[in-house]
Scaffold this motif. Structure first.
Motif, mmCIF file in Angstrom:
data_model
loop_
_atom_site.group_PDB
_atom_site.id
_atom_site.type_symbol
_atom_site.label_atom_id
_atom_site.label_comp_id
_atom_site.label_asym_id
_atom_site.label_seq_id
_atom_site.Cartn_x
_atom_site.Cartn_y
_atom_site.Cartn_z
ATOM 1 N N ALA A 89 44.803 48.131 43.867
ATOM 2 C CA ALA A 89 44.816 47.853 42.424
ATOM 3 C C ALA A 89 43.758 46.816 42.052
ATOM 4 N N VAL A 90 43.587 45.800 42.885
ATOM 5 C CA VAL A 90 42.611 44.753 42.598
ATOM 6 C C VAL A 90 41.194 45.302 42.657
ATOM 7 N N LEU A 91 40.949 46.191 43.595
ATOM 8 C CA LEU A 91 39.608 46.768 43.703
ATOM 9 C C LEU A 91 39.245 47.632 42.497
ATOM 10 N N ARG A 92 40.245 48.051 41.727
ATOM 11 C CA ARG A 92 39.980 48.811 40.503
ATOM 12 C C ARG A 92 39.649 47.902 39.318
ATOM 13 N N ARG A 94 37.498 45.715 37.022
ATOM 14 C CA ARG A 94 36.066 45.829 36.787
ATOM 15 C C ARG A 94 35.327 44.505 36.960
ATOM 16 N N SER A 95 35.911 43.414 36.521
ATOM 17 C CA SER A 95 35.193 42.138 36.572
ATOM 18 C C SER A 95 35.312 41.498 37.952
ATOM 19 N N ALA A 96 34.198 40.932 38.401
ATOM 20 C CA ALA A 96 34.193 40.265 39.709
ATOM 21 C C ALA A 96 35.078 39.027 39.672
ATOM 22 N N GLU A 97 35.103 38.338 38.537
ATOM 23 C CA GLU A 97 35.932 37.130 38.423
ATOM 24 C C GLU A 97 37.421 37.483 38.501
ATOM 25 N N GLY A 98 37.813 38.591 37.902
ATOM 26 C CA GLY A 98 39.207 39.031 37.963
ATOM 27 C C GLY A 98 39.618 39.383 39.380
ATOM 28 N N ARG A 99 38.725 40.077 40.099
ATOM 29 C CA ARG A 99 39.014 40.414 41.496
ATOM 30 C C ARG A 99 39.126 39.152 42.339
ATOM 31 N N LYS A 100 38.219 38.200 42.092
ATOM 32 C CA LYS A 100 38.222 36.945 42.848
ATOM 33 C C LYS A 100 39.520 36.175 42.619
ATOM 34 N N LYS A 101 39.970 36.129 41.377
ATOM 35 C CA LYS A 101 41.206 35.422 41.043
ATOM 36 C C LYS A 101 42.413 36.095 41.702
ATOM 37 N N ALA A 102 42.447 37.405 41.663
ATOM 38 C CA ALA A 102 43.566 38.143 42.255
ATOM 39 C C ALA A 102 43.593 37.973 43.773
ATOM 40 N N PHE A 103 42.434 38.091 44.417
ATOM 41 C CA PHE A 103 42.390 37.920 45.870
ATOM 42 C C PHE A 103 42.689 36.486 46.285
ATOM 43 N N SER A 104 42.355 35.525 45.433
ATOM 44 C CA SER A 104 42.681 34.132 45.738
ATOM 45 C C SER A 104 44.193 33.923 45.752
ATOM 46 N N THR A 105 44.871 34.507 44.802
ATOM 47 C CA THR A 105 46.337 34.423 44.772
ATOM 48 C C THR A 105 46.927 35.083 46.015
#
Length: 165
Positions: A89-92, A94-105
């Motif tokens: 779901a995170v890889l879907r 679009r924004s790199a910042e959103g992915r970074k925030k999700a993976f950080s959590t």
């Protein structure tokens, strides 16, 4: 999540914990304790009690390993499978910042889970009753004291990183 699902999860958790404790308590009644009455550790748990027995603890150790494998293995499989879905779901996003925030959590959570499971596996998933060592005591302290103190710190650092970004 509905209240019914919540109640079922709580009841299942309690039933598993009660069954685990009852299983090991009944298994301990088969052992003979005739040796020293002093536990060489800072808390009394199954591996420490096995060392006090003058009868064979091989069956009890195998039971501890098998039940521990089920009690720890089931949540690990569920955590891994849920993180596979989360990663997809995170890889879907679009924004790199959103992915970074999700993976950080996710990274913070996985760090806490690995610390908890790592020390728990070291304590309970060993076959053969060995003498208590300072290493065992250190892992016991890490498991009971330090893990609890690191948990808020790990999540606080994650939140601090979001403020900086």
């Amino acid at each position: 999540m509905s209240q019914t699902v919540q109640r079922i999860l709580v009841a299942a958790s309690w039933a598993c914990a009660f069954t685990n404790a009852l299983t090991h308590t009944v298994a301990l009644t088969t052992l003979n304790f005739c040796g020293p009455k002093e536990v060489n550790h800072f808390y009394c748990d199954l591996p420490q009690l096995f060392q006090l027995s003058c009868s064979s603890t091989q069956l009890n150790e195998l039971l501890l390993f098998a039940v521990g494998f089920i009690m720890a293995g089931t949540p690990v499989v569920l955590i891994i499978s849920s993180y596979i879905h989360v990663a997809a779901a995170v890889l879907r996003i679009r924004s790199a910042e959103g992915r970074k925030k999700a993976f950080s959590t996710c990274g913070s959570h996985l760090t806490v889970v690995c610390l908890s499971y790592g020390t728990g596996i070291f304590n309970y998933m060993r076959l053969g009753s060995e003498e208590a060592s300072d290493k065992d005591k250190g892992v016991g302290i890490f498991n009971t004291v330090i893990n609890d103190r690191l948990n808020p710190l790990i999540y606080s650092l994650r939140n601090l990183m979001f403020k900086v970004l």
